[in-house]
Design an enzyme around this catalytic site. Structure first.
Site, PDB file in Angstrom:
ATOM      1  N   SER A   8       0.852  -1.199   0.000  1.00  0.00           N
ATOM      2  CA  SER A   8       0.000   0.000   0.000  1.00  0.00           C
ATOM      3  C   SER A   8       0.883   1.242   0.000  1.00  0.00           C
ATOM      4  O   SER A   8       2.067   1.177   0.342  1.00  0.00           O
ATOM      5  CB  SER A   8      -0.841   0.005   1.280  1.00  0.00           C
ATOM      6  OG  SER A   8      -1.460   1.245   1.478  1.00  0.00           O
ATOM      7  N   TYR A  13      -2.272  -0.129  10.360  1.00  0.00           N
ATOM      8  CA  TYR A  13      -2.257  -0.511   8.943  1.00  0.00           C
ATOM      9  C   TYR A  13      -0.859  -0.281   8.354  1.00  0.00           C
ATOM     10  O   TYR A  13      -0.299  -1.136   7.671  1.00  0.00           O
ATOM     11  CB  TYR A  13      -3.315   0.317   8.204  1.00  0.00           C
ATOM     12  CG  TYR A  13      -3.522  -0.071   6.763  1.00  0.00           C
ATOM     13  CD1 TYR A  13      -3.926  -1.360   6.417  1.00  0.00           C
ATOM     14  CD2 TYR A  13      -3.337   0.855   5.740  1.00  0.00           C
ATOM     15  CE1 TYR A  13      -4.134  -1.714   5.085  1.00  0.00           C
ATOM     16  CE2 TYR A  13      -3.549   0.512   4.414  1.00  0.00           C
ATOM     17  CZ  TYR A  13      -3.951  -0.776   4.087  1.00  0.00           C
ATOM     18  OH  TYR A  13      -4.148  -1.119   2.773  1.00  0.00           O
TER      19      TYR A  13
END
Ligand code: NAP
Length: 286
Positions: A146, A159
């Site tokens: 990501s 995250y």
């Protein structure tokens, strides 16, 4: 690569009930792969099956249950695939979700849940597949990281930590496996329109008494606005499809405006300046 090069080749994709995983399964089937489309809950298969049907590739989609946090489920899925197909050519480690919140306020249980899926789950699936690829002396592992694997943003600590772990793991893995002909790649998407935000960060309840209330609201406003205007996730599936045809791929493939700009920013700017740009971006969402 046209489908004559891929017929008889298999691709294992995790988390195919929605988003990038679903689209990647359909894309790889369109390229001629036999796709083992795994999901933790097979009752969520209908959207994948209907998109595969529309694309005329449903015969190449083979559904299988796999919860990446359950080692028995991982082992038995990989054993069934090798028994049925004899090989695994491509592994797309896609399953994941996003835990957000300010670090002090995220429970240890939530921290662990985040790492269990996004990091240890990915490690478990990779470890199960490695002996197969090593013996084949060929294979491609695509780890879906990501923009949060490139830079930590406030409100995204868990995250970001999980994706940074995926980044470091992939760098080591790539060097360990290259003598065995196994290629390892990171795909680093910015924000794309998938259900991920509704399932995770979008559902955060702001605690009125929190010392982080205003900052968290800023992050949530920014995330909501970004999610609403985010581009079509097919771009990511198409990129994964293209990577499968590259014989000597790069390590990192940032995709989406945010990721590409961040990559350039990190290469050219001092960190303090990047922090100021991120803070200004968050304020701009007010
Ligand atoms: N969308 C973005 O903007 C974005 C940006 C950068 C990176 N990513 C990454 O892209 C990947 C795919 O996310 P997405 O955006 O496509 O979101 P998504 O639509 O929510 O898809 C996530 C998939 O992972 C599955 N999953 C979650 N936990 C699992 C587990 N324990 N075992 C097996 N499968 C599990 C989900 O299954 P259920 O349906 O059962 O929940 C779903 O199929 C994730 O790794 C995410 O971090 C997304």
């Amino acid at each position: 690569m046209n489908s004559s090069h891929t017929s008889g080749r298999t691709a294992l994709v995790t988390g195919t009930s929605s988003g990038f995983g679903l689209l990647t399964a359909v894309t790889l089937a369109g390229k001629g792969y036999q796709v083992i489309a795994t999901m933790r809950d097979l009752s969520r298969k209908n959207e994948l099956l209907s998109q595969a049907e529309q694309a005329g590739v449903h015969k190449q989609i083979h559904l299988m249950t796999m919860d990446v946090t359950d080692s028995v489920s991982v082992q038995s899925a990989v054993a069934s695939i090798t028994e049925a197909y004899g090989r695994i050519d491509v592994l797309v480690n896609n399953a994941g979700f996003a835990v957000g919140g300010f670090i002090e306020e995220v429970s240890m249980e939530e921290w662990r849940r985040q790492m269990e899926t996004n990091f240890f789950g990915l490690v478990a699936v990779t470890k199960a597949v490695l002996p197969v690829m090593r013996e084949q002396r060929e294979g491609l592992i695509i780890n879906v990281s990501s923009v949060s694997g490139l830079s930590g943003f406030p409100g995204y600590g868990p995250y970001a930590a999980s994706k940074w772990a995926v980044e470091g793991f992939s760098e080591s893995l790539r060097q360990e496996m290259s003598p065995f002909g196994v290629r390892v790649v990171l795909v680093e998407p910015g924000s794309f329109r998938t259900p991920i935000w509704e399932k995770g960060i979008g559902g955060i309840q702001v605690n009125e008494a929190s010392p982080y209330k205003e900052k968290l609201e800023e992050v949530l406003r920014y995330s909501r606005r970004t999610a609403e205007t985010a581009p079509d996730p097919r771009q990511v599936a198409d990129l994964i499809g293209r990577i499968t045809a590259i014989s000597a791929p790069k390590l990192r493939y940032p995709v989406g405006k945010g990721s590409r700009m961040l990559m350039i920013g990190k290469a050219l700017l001092p960190w303090k300046m990047l922090e100021r740009i991120i803070a200004r971006g968050l304020k701009g969402a007010n």
